[in-house]
Design a protein around this motif. Structure first.
Motif, PDB file in Angstrom:
ATOM      1  N   SER A 116      17.256  13.255 -26.602  1.00 53.30           N
ATOM      2  CA  SER A 116      17.085  14.372 -25.994  1.00 53.30           C
ATOM      3  C   SER A 116      17.960  15.455 -25.557  1.00 53.30           C
ATOM      4  O   SER A 116      17.920  16.525 -25.249  1.00 53.30           O
ATOM      5  N   GLY A 117      19.231  14.932 -25.702  1.00 51.62           N
ATOM      6  CA  GLY A 117      20.293  15.476 -24.884  1.00 51.62           C
ATOM      7  C   GLY A 117      20.367  15.749 -23.555  1.00 51.62           C
ATOM      8  O   GLY A 117      21.095  16.561 -23.160  1.00 51.62           O
ATOM      9  N   GLY A 118      19.562  15.006 -22.876  1.00 51.54           N
ATOM     10  CA  GLY A 118      19.639  15.365 -21.411  1.00 51.54           C
ATOM     11  C   GLY A 118      19.462  14.114 -20.611  1.00 51.54           C
ATOM     12  O   GLY A 118      19.253  13.115 -21.134  1.00 51.54           O
ATOM     13  N   GLY A 119      18.780  14.147 -19.379  1.00 50.99           N
ATOM     14  CA  GLY A 119      18.451  12.996 -18.616  1.00 50.99           C
ATOM     15  C   GLY A 119      17.543  13.230 -17.720  1.00 50.99           C
ATOM     16  O   GLY A 119      17.051  14.597 -17.253  1.00 50.99           O
ATOM     17  N   GLY A 120      16.860  12.433 -17.160  1.00 55.38           N
ATOM     18  CA  GLY A 120      15.824  12.547 -16.186  1.00 55.38           C
ATOM     19  C   GLY A 120      16.105  11.548 -14.915  1.00 55.38           C
ATOM     20  O   GLY A 120      16.466  10.600 -15.173  1.00 55.38           O
ATOM     21  N   LEU A 121      16.151  12.195 -13.835  1.00 60.39           N
ATOM     22  CA  LEU A 121      16.050  11.533 -12.365  1.00 60.39           C
ATOM     23  C   LEU A 121      14.794  10.563 -12.002  1.00 60.39           C
ATOM     24  O   LEU A 121      13.861  11.327 -11.912  1.00 60.39           O
ATOM     25  N   CYS A 122      15.003   9.491 -12.289  1.00 53.12           N
ATOM     26  CA  CYS A 122      14.103   8.561 -12.068  1.00 53.12           C
ATOM     27  C   CYS A 122      14.442   8.095 -10.340  1.00 53.12           C
ATOM     28  O   CYS A 122      14.481   6.970 -10.287  1.00 53.12           O
ATOM     29  N   GLY A 123      13.678   9.076  -9.556  1.00 52.12           N
ATOM     30  CA  GLY A 123      13.994   8.617  -8.148  1.00 52.12           C
ATOM     31  C   GLY A 123      13.232   7.351  -7.792  1.00 52.12           C
ATOM     32  O   GLY A 123      12.137   7.317  -7.974  1.00 52.12           O
ATOM     33  N   SER A 124      13.806   6.647  -7.370  1.00 53.46           N
ATOM     34  CA  SER A 124      13.418   5.087  -7.007  1.00 53.46           C
ATOM     35  C   SER A 124      13.409   4.856  -5.590  1.00 53.46           C
ATOM     36  O   SER A 124      14.342   5.171  -4.832  1.00 53.46           O
ATOM     37  N   ALA A 125      12.341   4.350  -5.193  1.00 57.54           N
ATOM     38  CA  ALA A 125      12.188   4.064  -3.480  1.00 57.54           C
ATOM     39  C   ALA A 125      12.065   2.456  -3.661  1.00 57.54           C
ATOM     40  O   ALA A 125      11.238   2.014  -2.609  1.00 57.54           O
ATOM     41  N   GLY A 126      12.689   1.935  -4.467  1.00 56.04           N
ATOM     42  CA  GLY A 126      12.345   0.364  -4.570  1.00 56.04           C
ATOM     43  C   GLY A 126      13.378  -0.305  -3.193  1.00 56.04           C
ATOM     44  O   GLY A 126      14.556  -0.264  -3.554  1.00 56.04           O
ATOM     45  N   GLY A 127      12.825  -0.727  -2.380  1.00 49.18           N
ATOM     46  CA  GLY A 127      13.527  -1.578  -1.320  1.00 49.18           C
ATOM     47  C   GLY A 127      14.086  -2.757  -1.860  1.00 49.18           C
ATOM     48  O   GLY A 127      13.369  -3.470  -2.518  1.00 49.18           O
ATOM     49  N   LEU A 128      15.128  -3.328  -1.269  1.00 40.96           N
ATOM     50  CA  LEU A 128      15.668  -4.534  -1.869  1.00 40.96           C
ATOM     51  C   LEU A 128      15.795  -5.597  -0.716  1.00 40.96           C
ATOM     52  O   LEU A 128      17.035  -6.265  -0.999  1.00 40.96           O
ATOM     53  N   LYS A 129      15.028  -5.654   0.255  1.00 40.88           N
ATOM     54  CA  LYS A 129      15.092  -6.760   1.219  1.00 40.88           C
ATOM     55  C   LYS A 129      14.902  -7.965   0.674  1.00 40.88           C
ATOM     56  O   LYS A 129      13.905  -8.182  -0.102  1.00 40.88           O
ATOM     57  N   ASP A 130      15.871  -8.883   0.550  1.00 37.91           N
ATOM     58  CA  ASP A 130      15.481 -10.184  -0.389  1.00 37.91           C
ATOM     59  C   ASP A 130      14.195 -11.038   0.442  1.00 37.91           C
ATOM     60  O   ASP A 130      14.406 -11.439   1.299  1.00 37.91           O
ATOM     61  N   GLY A 131      14.840 -10.346  -1.045  1.00 38.53           N
ATOM     62  CA  GLY A 131      13.881 -10.588  -0.955  1.00 38.53           C
ATOM     63  C   GLY A 131      13.889  -9.021  -1.077  1.00 38.53           C
ATOM     64  O   GLY A 131      14.429  -8.418  -0.998  1.00 38.53           O
ATOM     65  N   GLY A 132      15.044 -11.746   2.286  1.00 37.95           N
ATOM     66  CA  GLY A 132      14.860 -11.366   2.854  1.00 37.95           C
ATOM     67  C   GLY A 132      14.914 -13.146   2.447  1.00 37.95           C
ATOM     68  O   GLY A 132      15.425 -12.112   1.392  1.00 37.95           O
ATOM     69  N   ALA A 137       9.254  -3.116  11.116  1.00 41.06           N
ATOM     70  CA  ALA A 137       8.855  -2.550  10.234  1.00 41.06           C
ATOM     71  C   ALA A 137       9.498  -1.045  10.102  1.00 41.06           C
ATOM     72  O   ALA A 137       9.949  -0.396   8.937  1.00 41.06           O
ATOM     73  N   ALA A 138       9.758  -0.226  11.263  1.00 43.18           N
ATOM     74  CA  ALA A 138      10.028   0.996  11.345  1.00 43.18           C
ATOM     75  C   ALA A 138      11.685   0.930  10.838  1.00 43.18           C
ATOM     76  O   ALA A 138      12.348   1.812   9.817  1.00 43.18           O
ATOM     77  N   LEU A 139      12.331   0.157  11.528  1.00 43.06           N
ATOM     78  CA  LEU A 139      13.867  -0.310  11.341  1.00 43.06           C
ATOM     79  C   LEU A 139      14.065  -0.446   9.784  1.00 43.06           C
ATOM     80  O   LEU A 139      15.010  -0.131   9.107  1.00 43.06           O
ATOM     81  N   ASP A 140      13.240  -1.269   9.161  1.00 37.74           N
ATOM     82  CA  ASP A 140      13.377  -1.833   7.727  1.00 37.74           C
ATOM     83  C   ASP A 140      13.094  -0.374   7.076  1.00 37.74           C
ATOM     84  O   ASP A 140      13.922  -0.376   6.004  1.00 37.74           O
ATOM     85  N   ASP A 141      12.043   0.207   7.159  1.00 37.79           N
ATOM     86  CA  ASP A 141      11.888   1.331   6.626  1.00 37.79           C
ATOM     87  C   ASP A 141      12.934   2.463   6.443  1.00 37.79           C
ATOM     88  O   ASP A 141      13.507   3.057   5.645  1.00 37.79           O
ATOM     89  N   LEU A 142      13.777   2.464   7.649  1.00 36.94           N
ATOM     90  CA  LEU A 142      14.786   3.266   7.494  1.00 36.94           C
ATOM     91  C   LEU A 142      16.092   2.801   6.932  1.00 36.94           C
ATOM     92  O   LEU A 142      16.827   3.840   6.617  1.00 36.94           O
ATOM     93  N   THR A 143      16.253   1.701   7.034  1.00 36.02           N
ATOM     94  CA  THR A 143      17.867   1.295   6.524  1.00 36.02           C
ATOM     95  C   THR A 143      17.645   0.288   5.308  1.00 36.02           C
ATOM     96  O   THR A 143      18.877  -0.127   4.999  1.00 36.02           O
ATOM     97  N   ALA A 144      16.362  -0.094   4.751  1.00 41.11           N
ATOM     98  CA  ALA A 144      16.570  -0.980   3.553  1.00 41.11           C
ATOM     99  C   ALA A 144      17.193  -0.180   2.470  1.00 41.11           C
ATOM    100  O   ALA A 144      16.894   0.828   2.303  1.00 41.11           O
ATOM    101  N   PRO A 145      18.147  -1.047   1.820  1.00 38.08           N
ATOM    102  CA  PRO A 145      18.485  -0.607   0.471  1.00 38.08           C
ATOM    103  C   PRO A 145      17.679   0.002  -0.471  1.00 38.08           C
ATOM    104  O   PRO A 145      16.430  -0.658  -0.820  1.00 38.08           O
ATOM    105  N   GLU A 146      17.761   1.169  -1.205  1.00 37.85           N
ATOM    106  CA  GLU A 146      17.117   1.669  -2.202  1.00 37.85           C
ATOM    107  C   GLU A 146      17.748   2.132  -3.453  1.00 37.85           C
ATOM    108  O   GLU A 146      18.713   2.636  -3.118  1.00 37.85           O
TER     109      GLU A 146
END
Length: 414
Positions: free
Chosen positions: A114-130, A95-104
């Protein structure tokens, strides 16, 4: 938040090592199910850690399975020599290794009005899944026996696949004919067979990780017989595999293509979705030759890094139920990893595409698990989202992310 299923990993497949470089070591194996030939389920996910250190080679493996009705599932794996230590390990390590290396994937929303942008920082892991059993009956010798909290296990030496299959059958295992035939090349090479059976019945679940310690070996002499795992898949389905390779330098499959997702090809299709799954599928399918995705490659990795990753995952409530910090700390203490590189590989392969995988040393180039995409909108409103496309078991889609900066700050602390 990641679900417990995302932590399965994978195989129940673990390994073997040899000292002589002419004979490749083996890791991995296959699962056995009650009424194996008539089953509707099988092994669905597999997760394997292989750590090459000067003192020893350590294997940690688990698997997810389904459809194992009518009794307790089990697994078998060929070993080129007897392990010096066999124990049940802690799921929190994987679980720790997954949290450290899973793609986000991080999505930036560009609001043209509005002439600008917003950083929508995503923490979405993409293990397939998986075939039929053949040859003489031969002799079987019990070399070791043992048990853990969840397993009864035996180490066998035998002459033929038939002899091993018959011994296991009388001991409460059911070894199909195709397994016996698949084991024959390993037995011909003088390998022993490690067999472990769950003590309780469960139709669907995850195998508790088994940890094997073997003498040190060069990665080039190491071989993972995924071909044997092909006999354990649910009929007509594929196997999602995650492998963590830890060594002094970079490692890659020697007989499969492998590459990272091209960051320039990532496109946001909405505030919350990208084409990541399409890119993953294309990379795995290859140009007629199935391959692997390099999710991440990180230098300066040590045993302490695993415990640090576990603590960060616990802080963010990203751990499956039942994981124990003490177990992760014990693993970090007994496995001497220092100044190493960890490479995370992932693939989703059909039975026909599973074959024994060799390893080769490569230049230790970093691969960042963070990917970024921009979504253009002209609606006068910016919505921050998490891309969970292709996330599979790692979590349900989230419509909005309210604390992107906090999540990004947590990642930087690694």
């Amino acid at each position: 938040m990641r679900t417990q299923l995302a932590r399965l990993a994978l195989p129940a497949l673990i390994a073997a090592l040899v000292l002589a470089p002419a004979a490749p070591a083996h890791a991995c194996g296959g699962m056995l199910f009650p009424s194996h030939s008539e089953r509707v389920g099988g092994m669905s996910e597999q997760e394997l850690l292989v750590a090459f250190t000067p003192e020893r080679t350590v294997l940690l493996a688990s698997a997810g399975y389904k459809g194992a009705t009518g009794g307790a599932p089990a697994f078998i794996l060929p070993l080129a020599q007897e392990p010096t230590m066999v124990l049940q390990s802690e799921l929190g390590v994987l679980a720790a290794l997954d949290d450290l290396t899973a793609p986000e994937v991080h999505i930036t929303v560009d609001d043209g009005d509005s002439g600008g942008g917003g950083l929508c920082g995503s923490a979405g892991g993409l293990k397939d899944g998986g075939g039929n059993l053949g040859g003489d009956r031969g002799d079987v010798m019990v070399l070791q026996r043992g048990e853990t909290a969840d397993y009864d296990w035996t180490l066998l030496a035998g002459d033929t696949g038939m002899s091993v299959a018959q011994w296991l059958d009388t001991s409460g295992y059911t070894l199909p004919a195709d397994y016996a035939a698949a084991l024959q090349p390993y037995l011909d090479a003088g390998d022993v067979v490690f067999a472990a059976k769950l003590k309780t019945d469960a139709a669907t679940g995850a195998l508790a990780p088994i940890e094997l310690h073997l003498p040190p070996i060069e990665p080039g002499a190491f071989k993972i017989p995924y071909g044997l795992a092909a006999h354990s898949l649910p009929p007509g389905e594929s196997l999602t595999i995650t492998a963590y390779l830890i060594a002094a330098g970079g490692l890659a499959p020697g007989n499969y293509p492998a590459a990272a997702i091209d960051p320039a090809a990532l496109i946001a299709t909405s505030e919350t979705e990208t084409n990541y799954q399409e890119l993953y599928d294309e990379r795995v399918a290859g140009d007629g030759e199935p391959g692997w995705v390099i999710d991440a490659s990180v230098a300066d990795f040590s045993a302490a890094s695993i415990l640090d990753a576990y603590d960060l995952a616990a802080e963010a409530d990203n751990l499956p139920t039942g994981t124990l910090r003490d177990g992760v700390a014990s693993f970090a203490a007994r496995v001497p990893i220092s100044d190493a590189r960890i490479t995370r590989l992932r693939s989703t392969l059909a039975a026909a595409d599973l074959r024994d995988m060799t390893l080769t040393k490569v230049a230790g180039a970093d691969v960042d698990r963070n990917l970024y995409a921009v979504y253009q909108t002209h609606h006068g409103q910016v919505l921050c989202g998490i891309d969970r496309a292709g996330a599979g078991s790692r979590g349900l889609p989230l419509a909005a992310l309210l604390v992107p900066l906090l999540l990004l700050m947590r990642r930087r602390r690694r």
